[in-house]
Scaffold this motif. Structure first.
Motif, PDB file in Angstrom:
ATOM      1  N   TYR A  34      10.539   6.664   4.619  1.00  0.00           N
ATOM      2  CA  TYR A  34      11.123   7.411   5.712  1.00  0.00           C
ATOM      3  C   TYR A  34      12.031   6.393   6.473  1.00  0.00           C
ATOM      4  CZ  TYR A  34       7.062  10.388   5.309  1.00  0.00           C
ATOM      5  OH  TYR A  34       6.180  11.252   4.890  1.00  0.00           O
ATOM      6  N   THR A  70       5.251   4.677   2.013  1.00  0.00           N
ATOM      7  CA  THR A  70       5.700   6.068   2.702  1.00  0.00           C
ATOM      8  C   THR A  70       6.667   5.628   3.761  1.00  0.00           C
ATOM      9  OG1 THR A  70       3.601   6.995   2.010  1.00  0.00           O
ATOM     10  CG2 THR A  70       4.850   8.284   3.586  1.00  0.00           C
ATOM     11  N   PHE A  71       6.044   4.651   4.866  1.00  0.00           N
ATOM     12  CA  PHE A  71       6.797   4.419   5.825  1.00  0.00           C
ATOM     13  C   PHE A  71       8.346   3.916   5.618  1.00  0.00           C
ATOM     14  CE2 PHE A  71       7.851   0.620   8.938  1.00  0.00           C
ATOM     15  CZ  PHE A  71       8.119   1.786   9.817  1.00  0.00           C
ATOM     16  N   MET A  83      10.251  13.938   7.585  1.00  0.00           N
ATOM     17  CA  MET A  83       8.874  14.034   6.923  1.00  0.00           C
ATOM     18  C   MET A  83       8.586  15.184   6.316  1.00  0.00           C
ATOM     19  SD  MET A  83       7.009  11.689  10.064  1.00  0.00           S
ATOM     20  CE  MET A  83       6.027  10.591   9.641  1.00  0.00           C
ATOM     21  N   THR A 139       0.991  -1.164  -0.008  1.00  0.00           N
ATOM     22  CA  THR A 139       0.179  -0.080   0.030  1.00  0.00           C
ATOM     23  C   THR A 139       0.957   1.287   0.130  1.00  0.00           C
ATOM     24  OG1 THR A 139      -0.317   0.093   2.481  1.00  0.00           O
ATOM     25  CG2 THR A 139      -2.011  -1.043   1.617  1.00  0.00           C
ATOM     26  N   GLU A 140       0.109   2.330  -0.456  1.00  0.00           N
ATOM     27  CA  GLU A 140       0.969   3.650  -0.291  1.00  0.00           C
ATOM     28  C   GLU A 140       1.561   4.117   1.102  1.00  0.00           C
ATOM     29  OE1 GLU A 140      -1.586   6.658  -1.535  1.00  0.00           O
ATOM     30  OE2 GLU A 140      -0.199   8.432  -0.683  1.00  0.00           O
ATOM     31  N   TYR A 141       0.746   3.637   2.067  1.00  0.00           N
ATOM     32  CA  TYR A 141       1.057   3.948   3.440  1.00  0.00           C
ATOM     33  C   TYR A 141       2.504   3.104   3.803  1.00  0.00           C
ATOM     34  CZ  TYR A 141       0.526   4.055   8.449  1.00  0.00           C
ATOM     35  OH  TYR A 141       0.571   4.175   9.730  1.00  0.00           O
ATOM     36  N   SER A 191       7.454  15.424   2.656  1.00  0.00           N
ATOM     37  CA  SER A 191       6.034  15.781   2.078  1.00  0.00           C
ATOM     38  C   SER A 191       5.987  17.096   1.436  1.00  0.00           C
ATOM     39  CB  SER A 191       5.158  15.837   3.587  1.00  0.00           C
ATOM     40  OG  SER A 191       5.560  16.923   4.493  1.00  0.00           O
ATOM     41  N   LEU A 195       8.937   6.524  15.028  1.00  0.00           N
ATOM     42  CA  LEU A 195       8.475   6.164  13.753  1.00  0.00           C
ATOM     43  C   LEU A 195       7.726   4.899  13.643  1.00  0.00           C
ATOM     44  CD1 LEU A 195       8.421   7.384  10.814  1.00  0.00           C
ATOM     45  CD2 LEU A 195      10.434   6.075  10.353  1.00  0.00           C
ATOM     46  N   TYR A 212       3.573   4.387  13.109  1.00  0.00           N
ATOM     47  CA  TYR A 212       3.367   3.457  12.123  1.00  0.00           C
ATOM     48  C   TYR A 212       2.390   2.387  12.428  1.00  0.00           C
ATOM     49  CZ  TYR A 212       3.523  -0.222   8.308  1.00  0.00           C
ATOM     50  OH  TYR A 212       3.267  -1.193   7.480  1.00  0.00           O
ATOM     51  N   GLU A 228      -1.588   1.668  11.949  1.00  0.00           N
ATOM     52  CA  GLU A 228      -1.935   0.541  10.897  1.00  0.00           C
ATOM     53  C   GLU A 228      -2.993  -0.138  11.659  1.00  0.00           C
ATOM     54  OE1 GLU A 228      -0.507  -0.379   7.978  1.00  0.00           O
ATOM     55  OE2 GLU A 228      -2.238  -2.065   7.960  1.00  0.00           O
ATOM     56  N   SER A 278      -5.487   3.400   2.637  1.00  0.00           N
ATOM     57  CA  SER A 278      -4.182   3.868   2.764  1.00  0.00           C
ATOM     58  C   SER A 278      -3.584   5.376   2.730  1.00  0.00           C
ATOM     59  CB  SER A 278      -3.627   2.968   1.519  1.00  0.00           C
ATOM     60  OG  SER A 278      -2.253   3.308   1.546  1.00  0.00           O
ATOM     61  N   GLN A 314      -4.443   7.044   5.556  1.00  0.00           N
ATOM     62  CA  GLN A 314      -3.497   6.631   6.711  1.00  0.00           C
ATOM     63  C   GLN A 314      -2.238   7.590   6.496  1.00  0.00           C
ATOM     64  OE1 GLN A 314      -3.488   2.490   6.367  1.00  0.00           O
ATOM     65  NE2 GLN A 314      -4.218   2.179   8.550  1.00  0.00           N
ATOM     66  N   THR A 315      -1.584   7.681   5.166  1.00  0.00           N
ATOM     67  CA  THR A 315      -0.745   8.410   4.980  1.00  0.00           C
ATOM     68  C   THR A 315      -0.817   9.750   5.306  1.00  0.00           C
ATOM     69  OG1 THR A 315      -0.072   6.814   2.948  1.00  0.00           O
ATOM     70  CG2 THR A 315       1.153   8.622   3.290  1.00  0.00           C
TER      71      THR A 315
END
Lengths: 127, 70
Positions: free
Chosen positions: A11, A7-8, A111, A2-4, A115, A49, A53, A57, B40, B43-44
């Motif tokens: 980072y 991203t994690f 971050m 996933t995008e999440y 971003s 971090l 996360y 989640e 997702s 959440q980001t």
């Protein structure tokens, strides 16, 4: 993936890059306490971090499955910052206090920059 | 006096973080409940928001611990 999660991982990658830079500075330069403090702060920052996360989640999964989630909130992360400072004040000959605080802020700086750069990139792509 | 300073630093930092995190988490839960397919992305956004909100309270706690140990 996933995008999440992506991203994690991005980072984490940047933070480990910074951590390796600090360790290199500790090994090569004569500013031992400053770079050790930065490394120490960044390690705590990395934990913060990961903690953030995993909690977000779990929250996301709990919403979709309509369950409840129990966490300590941001208290654990705030206390990790306090613990880092306490250790740094207990051993002032090893760690520079100011660099520990800057190290704690590493992920937030990463971050913010990431971003901002993502926002600029997306707005350029839309044009 | 140091104790009062530390208490004010932690208290105000926690107050700000509580309000900020509450707003962020509340809106994200609302968004995910309405559109679960955007989980997702939301959440980001929440991840970045919570991180930026929590940076200042951590500084507040750090200052409080420094003041307490002076």
């Amino acid at each position: 993936m996933t995008e999440y999660t992506m991203t994690f991982r991005r980072y984490i990658k940047y933070t480990i890059f910074m951590l390796s830079f600090f360790v290199l500075g500790y090994g090569v330069t004569s500013y031992k306490s400053i770079f050790l403090g930065l490394t120490f702060g960044t390690l705590f920052s990395l934990y913060n971090l990961w903690s953030m996360y995993s909690k977000i989640e779990r929250l996301g999964q709990a919403i979709t499955t309509k369950q409840k989630v129990k966490t300590m909130g941001s208290l654990s992360r705030l206390l990790m910052g306090g613990l880092a400072v306490l250790i740094a004040m207990r051993y002032p000959h090893l760690f520079n206090l100011l660099s520990v605080v800057i190290g704690l802020m590493t992920i937030y700086i990463i971050m913010l920059i990431d971003s901002l750069s993502q926002t600029i990139r997306i707005s350029k792509e839309k044009r | 006096m140091n104790l009062i300073a530390a208490a004010i630093a932690i208290g105000l930092a926690a107050l700000g973080a509580g309000i900020g995190n509450g707003l962020i988490v509340g809106r994200t839960v609302e968004g995910i409940a309405r559109q679960p397919e955007l989980k997702s992305t939301l959440q980001t956004t929440m991840f970045i928001g919570v991180a930026l909100v929590e940076a200042l309270p951590i500084i507040g706690v750090v200052i409080a611990f420094i003041v307490l140990n002076k």
